[in-house]
Design a protein around this motif. Structure first.
Motif, PDB file in Angstrom:
ATOM      1  N   ASN A 147      -6.618  -2.704  -6.366  1.00  0.00           N
ATOM      2  CA  ASN A 147      -5.346  -2.023  -6.495  1.00  0.00           C
ATOM      3  C   ASN A 147      -4.359  -2.896  -6.565  1.00  0.00           C
ATOM      4  N   LYS A 148      -4.129  -3.709  -7.893  1.00  0.00           N
ATOM      5  CA  LYS A 148      -3.173  -4.293  -8.012  1.00  0.00           C
ATOM      6  C   LYS A 148      -1.870  -3.486  -8.748  1.00  0.00           C
ATOM      7  N   ASN A 149      -0.936  -3.532  -7.774  1.00  0.00           N
ATOM      8  CA  ASN A 149       0.266  -2.488  -8.480  1.00  0.00           C
ATOM      9  C   ASN A 149       1.587  -3.310  -8.349  1.00  0.00           C
TER      10      ASN A 149
ATOM     11  N   THR B   6      -3.945 -11.171  -4.497  1.00  0.00           N
ATOM     12  CA  THR B   6      -3.721  -9.888  -3.642  1.00  0.00           C
ATOM     13  C   THR B   6      -3.809 -10.107  -2.097  1.00  0.00           C
TER      14      THR B   6
ATOM     15  N   GLN C 230       0.737  -1.025   0.066  1.00  0.00           N
ATOM     16  CA  GLN C 230      -0.052  -0.017  -0.101  1.00  0.00           C
ATOM     17  C   GLN C 230       0.843   1.206  -0.115  1.00  0.00           C
TER      18      GLN C 230
ATOM     19  N   GLY D   4      -0.994  -7.334  -5.714  1.00  0.00           N
ATOM     20  CA  GLY D   4      -1.452  -5.829  -4.991  1.00  0.00           C
ATOM     21  C   GLY D   4      -2.022  -6.074  -3.602  1.00  0.00           C
ATOM     22  N   TRP D   5      -2.716  -5.047  -3.135  1.00  0.00           N
ATOM     23  CA  TRP D   5      -3.129  -5.388  -1.636  1.00  0.00           C
ATOM     24  C   TRP D   5      -4.565  -5.661  -1.763  1.00  0.00           C
TER      25      TRP D   5
END
Length: 338
Positions: free
Chosen positions: A148-150, A172, A116, A143-144
């Motif tokens: 919100n896949k980063n 995630t 995050q 991701g988290w």
């Protein structure tokens, strides 16, 4: 493939699992075909470094090289010091945990919760890579949460920081271990960076291993829960990837001897009192889906003596010869009464 100067014998790896991948289990997996194994997660807090639990987790006596230690924390300087401490105590590779989804880890802003905060991720990577002169690797999730896949951004940060290898679990943080792992994100990351990428999540069979490697173009795969009680899965997958052929189920006699070796090493590592208790989960995994396995597990869990536990396991596998010379997983209950 290789990690820094270390040439690995294959691309089938053991995932670090808290309470599972201790030194006896890692060594066994390596003997049975795993090309690489990472220790259980070691806390970065220096107050914990000399505790009995941490001392066991970073114990590499007699372990096959390369010796890799996974570290966890949220403070860049503390993680850097932890990395140096572990290198001084025999670690040849440092792995940073940004993949654990367990609540008590994430509540401390460690593990996959770090995803995050990309600026903090960058500071941690820079600090650890700068602190040691051994390869530093990273494990993350996609991701988290699903909105919100980063992973792609984090992978680029890792490459810039000098991370040597990136392992990705195809879920995630919010997913935990629920649902199915996805591999599209792993494939996208592999296409975007030049460092080796390892695919992790739901790889349970030789066919699935080949499918994931072909789909993601990953350099390696990492096996976690599927190795619990079946450490020979590494040689099965490696053989299939090399030849396209299946190995037969292991011989009852081989597994009987293997378990005896594993349990004795486990008792020696933990001591009798803790050893007999922590061995129960391993024994339960070994006998799961074998004829009479569940009834045996319930009886075995009442034993509090190493010798009795060893004898019970031997007797259980003596019984398995009734069904053939090779292990018979999933044998119908009707066969037990026959």
């Amino acid at each position: 493939m290789n990690i820094g100067p270390y040439i690995l014998r294959n691309n089938v790896f053991v995932a670090p699992m808290a309470g599972v991948t201790d030194r006896p289990f890692r060594q066994l997996c390596k003997e049975l075909g795993a090309g690489y194994a990472v220790s259980e997660m070691a806390a970065s807090n220096p107050r914990l470094w000399k505790t009995e639990k941490t001392s066991r987790r970073i114990n590499h006596d007699g372990e096959m090289e390369p010796r890799a230690v996974q570290i966890a924390g949220a403070d860049p300087q503390m993680l850097a010091e932890c990395a140096k401490f572990n290198v001084d105590h025999g670690a040849q590779i440092i792995d940073i945990n940004m993949g654990c989804p367990v609540k008590k880890v994430c509540n401390s802003w460690c593990g996959s919760a770090l995803l995050q905060d990309e600026p903090l991720v960058a500071r941690i990577l820079d600090a650890v890579v700068s602190a040691v002169d051994v390869p530093v690797t990273l494990k993350i999730r996609t991701g988290w949460d699903r909105l919100n896949k980063n992973a792609l951004k984090v992978a680029r940060l890792a490459e810039t920081a000098g991370i040597t290898m990136l392992t990705m679990h195809g879920r995630t943080r919010a997913d935990g271990y629920k649902g199915d792992a996805e591999y599209d994100t792993i494939a996208a990351v592999k296409a975007a960076v030049s460092i080796p990428v390892v695919a992790n999540g739901d790889i349970t069979t030789p066919e699935k291993a080949r499918q994931v490697l072909e789909y993601t173009k990953a350099d390696a795969i990492m096996i976690g829960r599927a190795a619990q009680g079946r450490p020979w899965i590494f040689r099965e997958i490696d053989h299939f990837l090399r030849t396209g052929e299946y190995l037969p189920q292991p011989l009852v006699r081989e597994v009987q001897l293997l378990m005896d070796e594993h349990l004795r090493a486990h008792y020696q590592f933990y001591g009798d009192y803790l050893g007999v208790r922590t061995a129960r989960k391993h024994i339960g995994w070994y006998v799961q889906d074998l004829p009479g396995g569940e009834a045996f597990r319930q009886r075995m869990n009442l034993l509090e003596d190493c010798g009795q536990q060893l004898e019970a396991v031997k007797s259980f596998f003596d019984m398995q010869f009734t069904y053939g010379e090779r292990l018979q997983y999933g044998l119908a209950e009707s066969a037990l009464a026959a």
